[in-house]
Design a protein around this motif. Structure first.
Motif, PDB file in Angstrom:
ATOM      1  N   SER A 166     113.941  28.056  67.801  1.00 38.28           N
ATOM      2  CA  SER A 166     113.849  29.482  67.455  1.00 38.28           C
ATOM      3  C   SER A 166     114.816  29.851  66.347  1.00 38.28           C
ATOM      4  CB  SER A 166     114.118  30.331  68.708  1.00 38.28           C
ATOM      5  OG  SER A 166     113.109  30.146  69.667  1.00 38.28           O
ATOM      6  N   LYS A 167     116.006  29.287  66.368  1.00 36.49           N
ATOM      7  CA  LYS A 167     116.997  29.607  65.338  1.00 36.49           C
ATOM      8  C   LYS A 167     116.543  29.125  63.964  1.00 36.49           C
ATOM      9  CE  LYS A 167     120.916  29.642  68.534  1.00 36.49           C
ATOM     10  NZ  LYS A 167     122.234  29.062  68.886  1.00 36.49           N
ATOM     11  N   ILE A 168     115.919  27.955  63.927  1.00 31.98           N
ATOM     12  CA  ILE A 168     115.404  27.457  62.653  1.00 31.98           C
ATOM     13  C   ILE A 168     114.242  28.321  62.176  1.00 31.98           C
ATOM     14  CG2 ILE A 168     114.236  25.509  61.543  1.00 31.98           C
ATOM     15  CD1 ILE A 168     115.849  23.654  63.384  1.00 31.98           C
ATOM     16  N   LEU A 169     113.396  28.747  63.108  1.00 27.00           N
ATOM     17  CA  LEU A 169     112.289  29.621  62.728  1.00 27.00           C
ATOM     18  C   LEU A 169     112.802  30.933  62.144  1.00 27.00           C
ATOM     19  CD1 LEU A 169     109.830  29.074  65.732  1.00 27.00           C
ATOM     20  CD2 LEU A 169     109.606  28.201  63.402  1.00 27.00           C
ATOM     21  N   VAL A 170     113.893  31.460  62.694  1.00 31.30           N
ATOM     22  CA  VAL A 170     114.495  32.679  62.138  1.00 31.30           C
ATOM     23  C   VAL A 170     114.934  32.436  60.702  1.00 31.30           C
ATOM     24  CG1 VAL A 170     116.465  34.254  62.282  1.00 31.30           C
ATOM     25  CG2 VAL A 170     115.215  33.635  64.350  1.00 31.30           C
ATOM     26  N   TRP A 217     111.831  19.931  78.263  1.00 30.99           N
ATOM     27  CA  TRP A 217     111.095  18.721  77.908  1.00 30.99           C
ATOM     28  C   TRP A 217     109.834  19.016  77.113  1.00 30.99           C
ATOM     29  CZ3 TRP A 217     113.267  19.258  82.845  1.00 30.99           C
ATOM     30  CH2 TRP A 217     114.243  18.306  83.187  1.00 30.99           C
ATOM     31  N   VAL A 218     109.413  18.015  76.361  1.00 31.14           N
ATOM     32  CA  VAL A 218     108.124  18.025  75.679  1.00 31.14           C
ATOM     33  C   VAL A 218     107.482  16.656  75.882  1.00 31.14           C
ATOM     34  CG1 VAL A 218     108.832  19.715  73.945  1.00 31.14           C
ATOM     35  CG2 VAL A 218     109.146  17.273  73.485  1.00 31.14           C
ATOM     36  N   GLY A 219     106.219  16.531  75.481  1.00 26.95           N
ATOM     37  CA  GLY A 219     105.523  15.256  75.577  1.00 26.95           C
ATOM     38  C   GLY A 219     104.536  15.106  74.442  1.00 26.95           C
ATOM     39  N   ARG A 220     104.172  13.875  74.143  1.00 22.73           N
ATOM     40  CA  ARG A 220     103.298  13.620  72.992  1.00 22.73           C
ATOM     41  C   ARG A 220     101.906  14.208  73.166  1.00 22.73           C
ATOM     42  NH1 ARG A 220     106.329  11.000  69.716  1.00 22.73           N
ATOM     43  NH2 ARG A 220     107.833   9.434  70.429  1.00 22.73           N
ATOM     44  N   SER A 221     101.508  14.457  74.410  1.00 26.21           N
ATOM     45  CA  SER A 221     100.198  15.076  74.632  1.00 26.21           C
ATOM     46  C   SER A 221     100.227  16.576  74.363  1.00 26.21           C
ATOM     47  CB  SER A 221      99.730  14.816  76.066  1.00 26.21           C
ATOM     48  OG  SER A 221     100.648  15.357  77.001  1.00 26.21           O
ATOM     49  N   GLN A 222     101.415  17.145  74.164  1.00 27.70           N
ATOM     50  CA  GLN A 222     101.558  18.572  73.878  1.00 27.70           C
ATOM     51  C   GLN A 222     101.543  18.765  72.357  1.00 27.70           C
ATOM     52  OE1 GLN A 222     105.211  19.416  76.057  1.00 27.70           O
ATOM     53  NE2 GLN A 222     104.047  20.014  77.854  1.00 27.70           N
ATOM     54  N   THR A 223     100.347  18.796  71.823  1.00 30.29           N
ATOM     55  CA  THR A 223     100.159  18.715  70.374  1.00 30.29           C
ATOM     56  C   THR A 223     100.845  19.833  69.606  1.00 30.29           C
ATOM     57  OG1 THR A 223      98.001  17.710  70.800  1.00 30.29           O
ATOM     58  CG2 THR A 223      98.425  18.502  68.570  1.00 30.29           C
ATOM     59  N   ALA A 224     100.715  21.067  70.070  1.00 27.19           N
ATOM     60  CA  ALA A 224     101.212  22.209  69.296  1.00 27.19           C
ATOM     61  C   ALA A 224     102.714  22.137  69.058  1.00 27.19           C
ATOM     62  CB  ALA A 224     100.849  23.514  70.002  1.00 27.19           C
ATOM     63  N   ILE A 225     103.475  21.855  70.112  1.00 22.74           N
ATOM     64  CA  ILE A 225     104.932  21.844  69.924  1.00 22.74           C
ATOM     65  C   ILE A 225     105.395  20.577  69.220  1.00 22.74           C
ATOM     66  CG2 ILE A 225     105.489  20.840  72.199  1.00 22.74           C
ATOM     67  CD1 ILE A 225     107.879  23.112  71.869  1.00 22.74           C
ATOM     68  N   MET A 226     104.705  19.465  69.426  1.00 25.88           N
ATOM     69  CA  MET A 226     105.090  18.244  68.726  1.00 25.88           C
ATOM     70  C   MET A 226     104.879  18.394  67.226  1.00 25.88           C
ATOM     71  SD  MET A 226     106.397  16.364  71.031  1.00 25.88           S
ATOM     72  CE  MET A 226     106.674  14.893  70.045  1.00 25.88           C
ATOM     73  N   GLU A 227     103.798  19.053  66.844  1.00 27.95           N
ATOM     74  CA  GLU A 227     103.552  19.294  65.414  1.00 27.95           C
ATOM     75  C   GLU A 227     104.617  20.207  64.821  1.00 27.95           C
ATOM     76  OE1 GLU A 227      99.603  20.805  65.166  1.00 27.95           O
ATOM     77  OE2 GLU A 227      98.657  18.816  65.250  1.00 27.95           O
ATOM     78  N   LEU A 228     105.028  21.224  65.588  1.00 29.91           N
ATOM     79  CA  LEU A 228     106.057  22.137  65.091  1.00 29.91           C
ATOM     80  C   LEU A 228     107.399  21.425  64.947  1.00 29.91           C
ATOM     81  CD1 LEU A 228     106.887  25.009  64.281  1.00 29.91           C
ATOM     82  CD2 LEU A 228     107.373  25.469  66.701  1.00 29.91           C
ATOM     83  N   LEU A 229     107.769  20.622  65.939  1.00 27.88           N
ATOM     84  CA  LEU A 229     109.025  19.873  65.849  1.00 27.88           C
ATOM     85  C   LEU A 229     109.038  18.987  64.619  1.00 27.88           C
ATOM     86  CD1 LEU A 229     109.535  18.798  69.590  1.00 27.88           C
ATOM     87  CD2 LEU A 229     110.795  20.552  68.340  1.00 27.88           C
ATOM     88  N   ASP A 230     107.925  18.315  64.367  1.00 27.08           N
ATOM     89  CA  ASP A 230     107.830  17.439  63.196  1.00 27.08           C
ATOM     90  C   ASP A 230     107.947  18.248  61.911  1.00 27.08           C
ATOM     91  OD1 ASP A 230     107.216  14.746  62.056  1.00 27.08           O
ATOM     92  OD2 ASP A 230     105.459  15.805  61.282  1.00 27.08           O
ATOM     93  N   GLU A 231     107.314  19.416  61.886  1.00 25.91           N
ATOM     94  CA  GLU A 231     107.344  20.272  60.695  1.00 25.91           C
ATOM     95  C   GLU A 231     108.755  20.795  60.417  1.00 25.91           C
ATOM     96  OE1 GLU A 231     104.768  24.097  59.059  1.00 25.91           O
ATOM     97  OE2 GLU A 231     104.019  22.868  60.714  1.00 25.91           O
ATOM     98  N   LEU A 232     109.518  21.038  61.493  1.00 25.53           N
ATOM     99  CA  LEU A 232     110.879  21.561  61.340  1.00 25.53           C
ATOM    100  C   LEU A 232     111.916  20.458  61.189  1.00 25.53           C
ATOM    101  CD1 LEU A 232     110.871  24.443  63.998  1.00 25.53           C
ATOM    102  CD2 LEU A 232     110.346  24.574  61.558  1.00 25.53           C
ATOM    103  N   GLY A 233     111.484  19.199  61.262  1.00 26.41           N
ATOM    104  CA  GLY A 233     112.407  18.083  61.092  1.00 26.41           C
ATOM    105  C   GLY A 233     113.273  17.802  62.303  1.00 26.41           C
ATOM    106  N   LEU A 234     112.825  18.206  63.480  1.00 29.49           N
ATOM    107  CA  LEU A 234     113.590  17.974  64.707  1.00 29.49           C
ATOM    108  C   LEU A 234     113.121  16.695  65.385  1.00 29.49           C
ATOM    109  CD1 LEU A 234     113.759  21.601  66.140  1.00 29.49           C
ATOM    110  CD2 LEU A 234     115.591  20.306  65.028  1.00 29.49           C
TER     111      LEU A 234
END
Length: 486
Positions: free
Chosen positions: A243-247, A84-101
């Protein structure tokens, strides 16, 4: 019990006949933290050469997405690791948005079930668990104290808080007995702590948990199932794909699997990493993005500072078995149940197991609508049930599910489990510090030692132990290294 068929295989190219590589930055660990570091270094300065070394045969670390059988003879992807993730978890939410997930919401509508102590199962449909009035009052007062206490803590300097020394010496079990006075409230908090940390309250210090609570904005954001909390959102297609997309972004030729690091030697000019299979990589800087248990297996020359050695050996990795069970229909929803159970396990007739095999269950329906339940077995329950044969454990889990949700639970389409304590290069899903450890926290976590920089979710100030913490520390160490190199 089952393995994903979708494991990324990456070749291991060598630059010379004697298996040596020369790069600017070496990254040890191809989980979320290490790959986030590699991604940000490559994005910020594509001219910086780097190499990511991973001991396992897959990327993703403590994220693992597997295909399981679902309705209509198809398969769907489910998370056996970070979920799980949540909107208050800024770092991972920004990464998901950047990767188009994209994300989708966790189901929350329906009746919740609670089983504390014996075999009695109660239900409730609000934010208030179905406990006796005095126990609810006890919990309310306790939560108020936690909220007051956590505001006194700077998560970057937890030992400096007014109660730092005392809380570092005190176990959570002692703390519960000091601040709760009803049996049901104590048992309920033991279940919550097991679910949060994968270990018993006696294994953790008060300050360790308080620092985590402070870095997460409170206990409620860690427990609630809303979009702004830790369990509010899920990633479409699973979390291992991050992680696979980051690779793919970094370049698969720069990520080497099956490379167990045994020795790290550094001096004023360079850092040299030696792997078990003979590969040797020389770099200008190194980012160590591995769990504490893995760090302890590496020989360092010169030896790590005493504070880092002390903090590493004082990390306790809990016991966590995560199970996904898929079904042809979400029969629990049709009965008005949300799919969530919090329990001390209930009775057990299996020798060696004091309680049943479940700590928490939640609805795990995929974003395509494939019905499933996720089961967590944590702490003492996981240690005891982890010793049982797979079939014994499976039958016990399904029997327990049938007790909560009905006989339909006995007929799954697929069943898959992951005991994270048996991961050789990880050591467990979650880690906490025992008593007497937080005095070494500030000097022993994060920062750098000569040319080695320390990442990994345990070094995070915000949302430590979560995927968000892993991403935050990966980005932090990437910026640290780039600043030095430039």
């Amino acid at each position: 019990m089952c393995d994903s068929d979708d494991v990324m295989e990456i070749s291991v190219p060598m630059d010379t006949d004697n298996c040596e590589r020369y790069v600017d930055v070496i990254i040890v660990g191809a989980g979320l933290s290490g790959l986030t570091a590699a991604y940000h270094i490559n994005k910020t300065d594509p001219g910086t050469s780097l190499c990511v070394l991973e001991a396992n045969d897959r990327v993703g670390g403590r994220t693992l997405t597997v295909p399981l059988k679902t309705k209509n003879g198809t398969t769907d992807d489910f998370d056996l690791g970070g979920h799980w993730v949540g909107r208050s978890q800024t770092a991972i939410m920004e990464l998901l948005d950047e990767l188009g997930l994209e994300t989708y919401t966790q189901r929350i509508d329906g009746t919740y079930l609670l089983q504390i102590g014996g075999d009695k199962i109660t239900s409730y449909s609000s934010d208030t668990p179905s406990l006796p009035f005095l126990s609810l009052l006890d919990l309310k007062m306790f939560n108020n104290k936690i909220e007051k206490f956590r505001k006194t803590i700077d998560p970057a300097h937890p030992y400096e808080c007014p109660n730092g020394e005392e809380w570092d010496k005190t176990s959570l079990e002692t703390f519960l007995n000091q601040h709760l006075w009803t049996k049901a409230a104590k048992e309920y908090m033991r279940v919550i702590i097991r679910a949060l940390s994968s270990m018993e309250p006696s294994q953790q210090s008060v300050l360790s948990l308080m620092a985590s609570i402070a870095g997460s904005g409170g206990l409620e954001p860690m427990l609630e199932v809303t979009e702004d909390s830790a369990q509010g959102l899920k990633v479409k297609g699973g979390t291992q794909q991050i992680s696979k997309i980051l690779v793919d972004k970094v370049g698969s030729d720069r990520v080497l699997l099956n490379q167990l690091v045994e020795r790290i030697v550094q001096n004023d000019n360079k850092v040299i990493v030696s792997c078990r299979n003979g590969l040797k990589v020389t770099g200008r800087r190194l980012i160590l993005a591995t769990p504490p248990a893995a760090v302890d297996k590496i020989t360092f020359e010169p030896t790590l500072p005493v504070e880092r050695r002390e903090i590493n050996k004082r990390y306790n990795f809990g016991d966590y078995i995560k199970t996904i069970v898929t079904y042809g229909e979400d029969f629990w929803t049709k009965k008005g149940l949300v799919g969530e159970v919090e329990t001390s396990g209930g009775p057990s007739d299996v020798p060696g197991c004091d309680n049943g095999p479940i700590t928490v269950t939640m609805d795990a329906m995929s974003h395509t609508g494939s019905p499933a339940l996720v089961i967590f077995t944590a702490g003492k329950q996981a240690r005891q049930w982890g010793q049982q044969q797979v079939d014994v454990r499976r039958n016990a889990v399904l029997q327990s599910l049938s007790t909560y949700f009905g006989k339909e639970a006995l007929s799954p389409l697929d069943y898959c489990e992951k005991d994270w304590s048996k991961e050789e290069y990880i050591g467990g899903a979650l880690a906490s510090l025992g008593t007497g450890a937080m005095q070494y926290f500030e000097e022993g976590i994060g920062g750098n030692f000569m040319r080695v920089h320390f990442a990994g979710r345990e070094t995070a100030v915000e949302w430590d132990g979560n995927m968000c913490g892993a991403v935050e520390t990966g980005k932090r160490t990437a910026l640290e290294v780039l600043e030095v190199l430039q």
